[in-house]
Design an enzyme around this catalytic site. Structure first.
Site, PDB file in Angstrom:
ATOM      1  N   ARG A 108      40.933  47.820  46.268  1.00  0.00           N
ATOM      2  CA  ARG A 108      42.316  47.491  46.657  1.00  0.00           C
ATOM      3  C   ARG A 108      42.706  48.483  47.741  1.00  0.00           C
ATOM      4  NH1 ARG A 108      47.591  46.192  43.087  1.00  0.00           N
ATOM      5  NH2 ARG A 108      46.489  44.204  43.147  1.00  0.00           N
ATOM      6  N   HIS A 135      44.818  38.262  48.893  1.00  0.00           N
ATOM      7  CA  HIS A 135      44.712  38.627  47.470  1.00  0.00           C
ATOM      8  C   HIS A 135      43.970  37.479  46.749  1.00  0.00           C
ATOM      9  CE1 HIS A 135      45.377  40.643  43.839  1.00  0.00           C
ATOM     10  NE2 HIS A 135      46.675  40.538  43.674  1.00  0.00           N
ATOM     11  N   GLN A 138      44.015  36.864  42.794  1.00  0.00           N
ATOM     12  CA  GLN A 138      45.262  36.354  42.238  1.00  0.00           C
ATOM     13  C   GLN A 138      45.354  34.836  42.397  1.00  0.00           C
ATOM     14  OE1 GLN A 138      47.925  38.253  40.648  1.00  0.00           O
ATOM     15  NE2 GLN A 138      48.231  36.146  39.998  1.00  0.00           N
ATOM     16  N   ASP A 224      57.093  36.058  45.824  1.00  0.00           N
ATOM     17  CA  ASP A 224      56.523  37.399  45.674  1.00  0.00           C
ATOM     18  C   ASP A 224      57.607  38.408  46.079  1.00  0.00           C
ATOM     19  OD1 ASP A 224      54.744  39.500  45.377  1.00  0.00           O
ATOM     20  OD2 ASP A 224      53.449  38.933  47.055  1.00  0.00           O
ATOM     21  N   CYS A 264      53.012  36.494  41.142  1.00  0.00           N
ATOM     22  CA  CYS A 264      51.835  37.323  40.850  1.00  0.00           C
ATOM     23  C   CYS A 264      52.203  38.580  40.067  1.00  0.00           C
ATOM     24  CB  CYS A 264      51.109  37.675  42.140  1.00  0.00           C
ATOM     25  SG  CYS A 264      52.056  38.681  43.285  1.00  0.00           S
ATOM     26  N   ARG A 292      44.089  36.458  35.038  1.00  0.00           N
ATOM     27  CA  ARG A 292      43.340  37.367  35.912  1.00  0.00           C
ATOM     28  C   ARG A 292      42.086  37.852  35.190  1.00  0.00           C
ATOM     29  NH1 ARG A 292      45.995  40.231  39.987  1.00  0.00           N
ATOM     30  NH2 ARG A 292      43.906  41.011  40.410  1.00  0.00           N
TER      31      ARG A 292
HETATM   32  N1  NVA Z   1      52.309  41.072  47.993  1.00  0.00           N
HETATM   33  C1  NVA Z   1      52.280  42.108  46.978  1.00  0.00           C
HETATM   34  C2  NVA Z   1      51.431  41.670  45.842  1.00  0.00           C
HETATM   35  C3  NVA Z   1      51.346  42.652  44.713  1.00  0.00           C
HETATM   36  C4  NVA Z   1      50.400  42.221  43.627  1.00  0.00           C
HETATM   37  C5  NVA Z   1      51.765  43.395  47.594  1.00  0.00           C
HETATM   38  O1  NVA Z   1      50.848  43.323  48.437  1.00  0.00           O
HETATM   39  O2  NVA Z   1      52.276  44.458  47.260  1.00  0.00           O
HETATM   40  N1   CP Z   2      49.381  40.814  40.657  1.00  0.00           N
HETATM   41  C1   CP Z   2      48.775  41.986  40.805  1.00  0.00           C
HETATM   42  O1   CP Z   2      47.815  42.124  41.538  1.00  0.00           O
HETATM   43  O2   CP Z   2      49.306  42.983  40.041  1.00  0.00           O
HETATM   44  P1   CP Z   2      48.975  44.537  40.126  1.00  0.00           P
HETATM   45  O3   CP Z   2      49.558  45.061  41.411  1.00  0.00           O
HETATM   46  O4   CP Z   2      49.647  45.135  38.920  1.00  0.00           O
HETATM   47  O5   CP Z   2      47.498  44.750  40.090  1.00  0.00           O
END
Ligand code: NVA
Ligand code: CP
Length: 310
Positions: A108, A135, A138, A224, A264, A292
């Site tokens: 990540r 992502h 997800q 989101d 998500c 997930r």
């Molecule tokens: N769009 C959000 C998703 C978090 C799971 C981010 O990138 O922070």
């Molecule tokens: N939806 C998702 O990826 O959640 P986290 O940021 O908690 O991993």
């Protein structure tokens, strides 16, 4: 073909074909059933997953860590604060070293180019656990969840309300593979990145100024956070820009009666979604989060072992 060429990575949703997704979703359902009936299934016994986090996480960390353990393997958690990754060791060198000591890597991070560079230097499969651009894990869970609740997503309408971010970009790739349409409504300044999405067939999505219009006739309404990780400095400006982009009960009433709501997570009630929607009857967010675990177990099995005998 060399060993290096045979490795499959999961860096973008488009990395797998429709047939491969059909297989993975079927495996996810079977693996979920084993888990729910307390049956041990250890296809990845003694395999090691390295998880690298440059951003915070609850679901991604937990689902990968629990998932590899439930498949008989182990997880190693690394972050940039207390590893050499945060002190400027080149991604390419890190990939060489980390992939010699593991069977699978999940990352990540910020730019998509980071996971691409890591994968190009990795001896083992690499999974994108979220980048600024995509992502995929997800959306894999979201499609599995929709299918569980409503059957095939083919020819359905997915309404995306809010920031045209990593989730939205991934929905577009999924629409091409699974044959559905995305209705997108985003405020000015936060609309689709045309360059990133230049290869997406324009017939796959429609753009709407008003979020309510995007929800009309939708089978799935999703949104989101207004501010994704890495963009926190823009938080106050974004709050103003997104003020009209809250998924309300009224908007849900414009969607099909059987429409589901997804997010998500983490969510901000009163910002991108009303509490009555996310906590309401149409919301499937807890199944979405749980899934997930199941889809990523199928994903890890596929990346390490390929298609297994059924
Ligand atoms: N769009 C959000 C998703 C978090 C799971 C981010 O990138 O922070
Ligand atoms: N939806 C998702 O990826 O959640 P986290 O940021 O908690 O991993």
């Amino acid at each position: 073909m060399s060993e290096q060429q045979k490795i499959r990575h999961y860096l973008q949703f488009k990395d797998f074909s429709a047939d491969e997704y059909a297989y993975i979703l079927e495996r996810a359902a079977w693996i979920k059933q084993q888990y729910k009936t307390y049956r041990k299934y250890w296809p990845l016994e003694d395999r090691t997953l390295v998880m690298i986090f440059e951003k915070a996480s609850t679901r991604t960390r937990l689902s990968f860590e629990a998932g590899i353990q439930q498949l008989g393997g182990f997880a190693v958690y690394m972050n940039t604060r207390d590893s050499q990754l945060g002190r400027g060791e080149p991604i390419e060198d890190s990939a060489q070293v980390i992939s010699r000591m593991s069977d699978l890597v999940m990352i990540r991070t910020f730019e998509q180019s980071i996971v691409e560079r890591f994968a190009a230097n990795s001896r083992v499969p690499v999974i994108n656990g979220l980048t600024n651009e995509y992502h995929p894990c997800q959306i894999l869970a979201d499609i599995f969840t929709f299918t569980e609740h409503r059957g095939s997503i083919k020819n359905k309408i997915v309404a995306w309300i809010g920031d045209a971010n990593n989730m939205c970009n991934t929905w577009l790739q999924a629409a091409e593979i699974f044959d559905f349409t995305v209705h997108i409504s985003s405020p000015k300044g936060y609309r689709l990145d045309d360059e990133l999405n230049k290869n997406i067939d324009k017939s796959r999505y429609k753009l709407f100024d008003e979020p309510a219009d995007a929800c009309k006739n939708a089978d799935l309404v999703t949104t989101d956070v207004w501010t994704s990780m890495g963009y926190e400095a823009e938080n106050e400006v974004r709050k103003k820009a997104f003020a009209n982009f809250c998924v309300t009960e009224k908007m849900m009433s414009l969607a099909k009666p059987e429409a589901v709501f997804m997010h998500c997570l983490p969510a901000h009630r009163g910002e991108e979604v009303e509490a009555a929607v996310i906590d309401g009857k149409q919301s499937v967010v807890w199944d979405e989060a749980e899934n997930r675990l199941h889809v990523q177990k199928a994903l890890m099995e596929f990346l390490v072992l390929g298609k297994v005998e059924r």
